[in-house]
Design a protein around this motif. Structure first.
Motif, short mmCIF file in Angstrom:
data_model
loop_
_atom_site.label_atom_id
_atom_site.label_comp_id
_atom_site.label_asym_id
_atom_site.label_seq_id
_atom_site.Cartn_x
_atom_site.Cartn_y
_atom_site.Cartn_z
N HIS A 141 -32.43 23.61 56.56
CA HIS A 141 -33.41 24.24 55.66
C HIS A 141 -33.36 23.61 54.26
N ILE A 142 -32.13 23.44 53.75
CA ILE A 142 -31.98 22.89 52.40
C ILE A 142 -32.60 21.49 52.36
N GLU A 143 -32.34 20.69 53.38
CA GLU A 143 -32.83 19.30 53.37
C GLU A 143 -34.35 19.20 53.55
N VAL A 144 -34.96 20.16 54.26
CA VAL A 144 -36.42 20.08 54.36
C VAL A 144 -37.09 20.72 53.15
N GLY A 145 -36.31 21.32 52.26
CA GLY A 145 -36.86 21.82 51.00
C GLY A 145 -37.22 23.30 50.99
N ASN A 146 -36.71 24.05 51.99
CA ASN A 146 -36.98 25.49 52.02
C ASN A 146 -36.04 26.24 51.10
N VAL A 147 -36.51 27.37 50.58
CA VAL A 147 -35.63 28.37 50.00
C VAL A 147 -35.17 29.23 51.17
N VAL A 148 -33.88 29.58 51.23
CA VAL A 148 -33.35 30.16 52.45
C VAL A 148 -32.51 31.41 52.12
N ILE A 149 -32.66 32.48 52.94
CA ILE A 149 -32.03 33.76 52.60
C ILE A 149 -31.32 34.37 53.81
N PRO A 150 -30.25 33.72 54.30
CA PRO A 150 -29.55 34.28 55.46
C PRO A 150 -28.95 35.65 55.17
N LYS A 151 -28.91 36.47 56.20
CA LYS A 151 -28.36 37.82 56.06
C LYS A 151 -27.00 37.93 56.76
#
Ligand code: NAD
Length: 277
Positions: free
Chosen positions: A222-232
């Motif tokens: 996710h980080i490398e494709v440029g997403n903001v990511v919010i795992p729970k």
């Protein structure tokens, strides 16, 4: 040792930490502890919603953490039942009271709910809250391009971000391209596929090669494709594990293997075009 997480620029001049803690299904009485654990592990971004019933716990965890309010990016979301101009303004006040905050970093319309056709009026309330300085950035969740285009046409105000279901089994290429073309950030919900992806043999093989866990490989993607990511997670060990993704990189072969996991029917949650609840 904790590292400072990278941030992504938003089109309104602000920025958002690229990794945050999601708290959907985190019990109200466990939320403050989870938020405190995340802030201790270096997170500076928490994602809640009115419907999660745990905004008070988010505020409590933030205050108990010892981390300054201004260092932490807090998102909450307007629930569907409150859509409409006046009801949105009231719901915002209720969320802020529960959070114990004066200013919110990001407010999202949780679902477009097109069958009720209230999301444009709701957005007008969001624009007003932003102009009053009560919320810094305004965005949407589960919106399709047709819904965002309509907001822009009718109000002239463009969301900074769209929070959507997105994980390696449902990569949302078309929507990500639309966001990129319009300067809208992509935020991924259920980034781990609610845990299901962690059993995937291909993900496990990549993890073994890097000496990382399957969750770390998916979050790194996710980080490398440029997403903001919010795992729970509510587990402090997993919360720390999920943020320990800034000391390695996936190679072209890893990225190609993960690209193959995309499925047209890979969605776990509701389809925003038809969801009405
Ligand atoms: P997720 O993909 O983050 O998966 C969470 C589950 O994965 C946890 O319950 C846990 O069992 C497991 N897990 C987490 N870390 C792990 C690890 N390191 N090792 C093994 N298992 C691990 O799913 P989610 O909670 O659905 O999504 C994350 C956040 O996205 C939510 O908490 C919420 O903030 C947001 N969200 C938003 C919407 C929306 O409509 N806007 C919908 C769903 C979720």
């Amino acid at each position: 040792m904790t590292q400072q997480h990278p941030s992504l620029a938003l089109h309104d001049g602000r920025s958002i930490p690229q990794l945050g803690l999601g708290v959907w299904r985190t019990p109200a009485d466990a939320t403050a502890q989870a938020v405190k654990a995340a802030l201790a592990a270096g997170y500076r971004h928490i994602d809640t919603a009115a419907i999660y019933g745990n905004e008070a716990g988010v505020g409590e965890g933030l205050r108990a953490s010892g981390v300054a309010r201004e260092e932490v990016f807090i998102t909450t979301k307007l629930w569907n039942a409150e859509q409409g101009l006046d009801s949105t303004l009231r719901a915002f006040d209720a969320s802020m009271q529960l959070l114990g905050l004066d200013v919110l970093d990001l407010y999202l319309i949780h679902w477009p709910n097109p069958s009720r056709d209230l999301y444009v009026d709701t957005w007008r309330a969001f624009v007003r809250l932003q102009s009053e300085g009560r919320v810094r950035s305004i965005g949407v969740s589960n919106f399709e391009p047709e819904h965002i285009d309509r907001l822009v046409q009718e109000t002239g105000a463009k969301p900074v971000l769209n929070q959507i279901e997105l994980h390696p089994r449902f990569q949302q290429r078309r929507l990500r391209e639309y966001h990129a073309a319009n300067g809208i950030a992509t935020q991924a919900w259920s980034p781990l596929g609610q845990g299901q992806l962690l059993e995937d043999a291909g993900i496990k093989a990549i993890a073994a090669r890097h000496g990382k866990t399957p969750a770390q490989v998916v979050l790194r993607w996710h980080i490398e494709v440029g997403n903001v990511v919010i795992p729970k997670s509510v587990n402090p060990g997993r919360i720390a594990e999920n943020a320990d993704v800034f000391d390695f990189a996936l190679d072209a072969q890893d990225m190609a293997a993960i690209a193959q996991l995309d499925q047209a029917e890979g969605r776990i949650g509701p389809n925003p075009l038809t969801a009405a609840f």
